[in-house]
Design a protein around this motif. Structure first.
Motif: not given
Length: 568
Positions: A563-568, A415-438
């Motif tokens: 991801l690149k910034q976090i993992l180097g 296991i190299r790294h842990f990511f807490l990806i969470g919080g509230c969802d919503g309807a505004k554009s830009g939230r596909n980021y979290y899908t792409e990140f995961a």
């Protein structure tokens, strides 16, 4: 820094369908949630909140500040009052986004608040042996208006906009008030189970009263904001213990996303005790109970999953309810802050519970769910349609129970790294980021998730690392407490601070509970948090700069770039 400021004001320019074209006069102003249009809703709330309700909620907060002035001073004399304490929690929770849309119901609370303000003043004066010798703020003097129309007019004069207070001070004051609204939701759930903590009430009075004190400066309120984060941690711990004492510690549990043949009731919200009572009252009646939104983690609690008719989870996050509920052939009930304007196609089978209110929707006040059950029995229900299963139930007890395996996997490089990806969802554009990140998190990394933001990716197959699932659903938003306990335990095991762990926080926010959780993370000194999809409109550039300089908090960028910034 310029990009941060640009992101701060990068709100959607979409407007609500109920706004009148060409109208320029501001009827309201609200910017407490992430979806606020153009930096603040000024005609009708994007959430559906009407100007009269907005004014009444502003007046309710103003009234609670007046109550707090006297209650805080009474506490200084050793005098407390449970009715006042409980009212402050209920009042704050009522003003959270997507809770109460009924002008008459909010007006009732304002009238009760006016009465309790007088009671709080009397309590102080009795304990003091006479009247207060200092200057009394206007909010603490009460008012005589009683009709809803009069209260709406009065509330319009006490909104969040103010030229009399320094903009940065006002910004931090709003952060504190929104943080208190967030922890009030958790305190309310705990109180339903019979658990409370006087420290929560004491801080609530102190902090609200402080917003009336013109002698306090910016750093005084920064200190109160950090303390608000600590109090939210106390509140989440209280609720965690209330839930686990009542229903057992969550255990990893597969949850059916399909449906079973039979009558049906759908429960949306957060409150577990309400769900338990409904399960008891429907047992043996041929009614299957389904969870929606933040109720999904209920399936992991032994005291709830023992009911065979807790059948599965239907639908996703709160913002998709209008298109999902039309296909639910049973009764639907909301128990906390998730409700949207109901469509006519399902409004007649919709119920609210407790503080949740929508005009012309039947409210259940108490634990008698006979009307909901009767409606469910009259509706057709489902034919069997079994489908995909997903896992939930990875609370702190479950994860720390296999901590030795997790630690060994980290030390072995599995296991190299842990990511807490969470919080509230919503309807505004830009939230596909979290899908792409995961989706792009490397296969040697583990994802922790919580709250309804997980619906962006929790149906994907992430596999496992040596038997440890790569996606661990910790639970509801309040289960950020579990995430914190896991992080603290890992830090202890590796003899380092949380910020030195291979752990990154990628958070999505929508409403005030997210503000409370963010303040808790800042109170704990957590740095390098990525926040999105846009930064809060109530944060001024100077306050944002403070957060950047002291905590390196920043907006999300692109999934690949972050991801690149976090993992180097």
């Amino acid at each position: 820094m310029k990009n941060l400021i640009k992101n701060l004001f990068g709100f959607s320019t979409s407007t609500n369908n109920n706004e009148k074209k060409g109208e320029t006069m501001e009827n309201m102003f609200c910017f407490q949630c992430e979806q606020a249009a153009n930096g603040g809703c000024s005609k009708v709330g994007v959430c559906g909140k009407q100007p009269d309700v907005a004014a009444l909620q502003d007046l309710l907060v103003y009234t609670m500040k007046g109550i707090a002035f006297w209650a805080d001073k009474a506490r200084g004399k050793g005098v407390k009052n449970a009715e006042i304490d409980h009212f402050m929690i209920d009042g704050l929770f009522t003003t959270v986004t997507n809770v109460d849309f009924s002008a008459e119901e909010v007006a009732k609370l304002v009238r009760k608040g006016a009465t309790l303000l007088e009671k709080a003043q009397t309590l102080f004066e009795q304990a003091n042996g006479g009247a207060y010798a200092g200057a009394v703020p206007e909010a603490a003097k009460g008012f005589t208006a009683t009709s809803t129309a009069e209260l709406v007019a009065l509330g319009a004069a006490h909104g969040v906009k103010s030229d009399a207070i320094d903009a940065d001070v006002k910004s931090v004051q709003e952060i504190i008030v929104y943080g208190m609204k967030g922890y009030a939701a958790y305190a309310h759930h705990a109180l339903v189970i019979g658990r409370e903590n006087d420290e929560i009430y004491a801080f609530t009075h102190k902090a609200l009263a402080a917003t009336l004190d013109l002698t306090l400066g910016l750093m005084d309120f920064v200190g109160l904001a950090m303390e608000c984060g600590r109090i939210n941690l106390v509140t989440m711990e209280l609720l965690d213990k209330a839930n686990t004492d009542s229903f057992g510690h969550p255990v990893p549990t597969p949850v059916q996303l399909g449906t079973k043949a039979g009558k049906a009731i759908l429960v949306s919200g957060h409150d577990l005790r309400m769900l338990e009572e409904l399960l008891k009252q429907t047992e043996g009646k041929g009614i299957n109970i389904y969870t929606h939104g933040e109720m999904l983690p209920a399936h992991g609690y032994p005291g709830l999953k023992k009911y065979a008719h807790l059948a599965g989870n239907f639908g996703g996050a709160w913002q998709d309810q209008a298109k999902e509920f039309v296909n639910f052939p049973g009764a639907i009930i909301f128990n906390t802050n998730c409700i949207q304007r109901p469509a006519e196609s399902y409004k007649d089978r919709l119920f609210t519970w407790g503080l949740v209110q929508w005009p012309d929707v039947k409210n259940i006040n108490g634990m008698d769910f006979a009307p909901v059950i009767e409606k469910a029995l009259a509706l057709p229900g489902f034919e069997e349609n079994l489908g995909q299963e997903i896992l939930t139930g990875f609370g702190h007890n479950a994860v720390l129970g296999v901590a030795d395996k997790v630690i060994a996997a980290v030390k072995a490089g599995d296991i190299r790294h842990f990511f807490l990806i969470g919080g509230c969802d919503g309807a505004k554009s830009g939230r596909n980021y979290y899908t792409e990140f995961a989706e792009n998190v490397p296969k040697d990394c583990v994802i922790l998730t919580l709250a309804c933001g997980k619906y962006r990716f929790n149906k994907l197959d992430f596999g496992d690392i040596g038997g440890i699932p790569r996606l661990l659903d910790i639970g509801q938003c309040n289960d950020a407490y579990s995430a914190i306990q896991i992080a603290v335990a890992l830090a202890g095991a590796f003899n380092c601070g949380v910020n030195e762990l291979p752990l990154s926080f990628i958070l999505s926010w929508y409403e005030q509970k997210a503000v409370a959780i963010l303040l808790t993370l800042l109170h704990l000194g957590v740095k390098n948090i990525k926040l999105g999809p846009s930064l809060p409109a109530f944060i001024t550039p100077n306050v944002l700069n403070f957060l950047v300089e002291n905590f390196n908090i920043g907006p999300i960028g692109t999934a690949e770039g972050d991801l690149k910034q976090i993992l180097g």
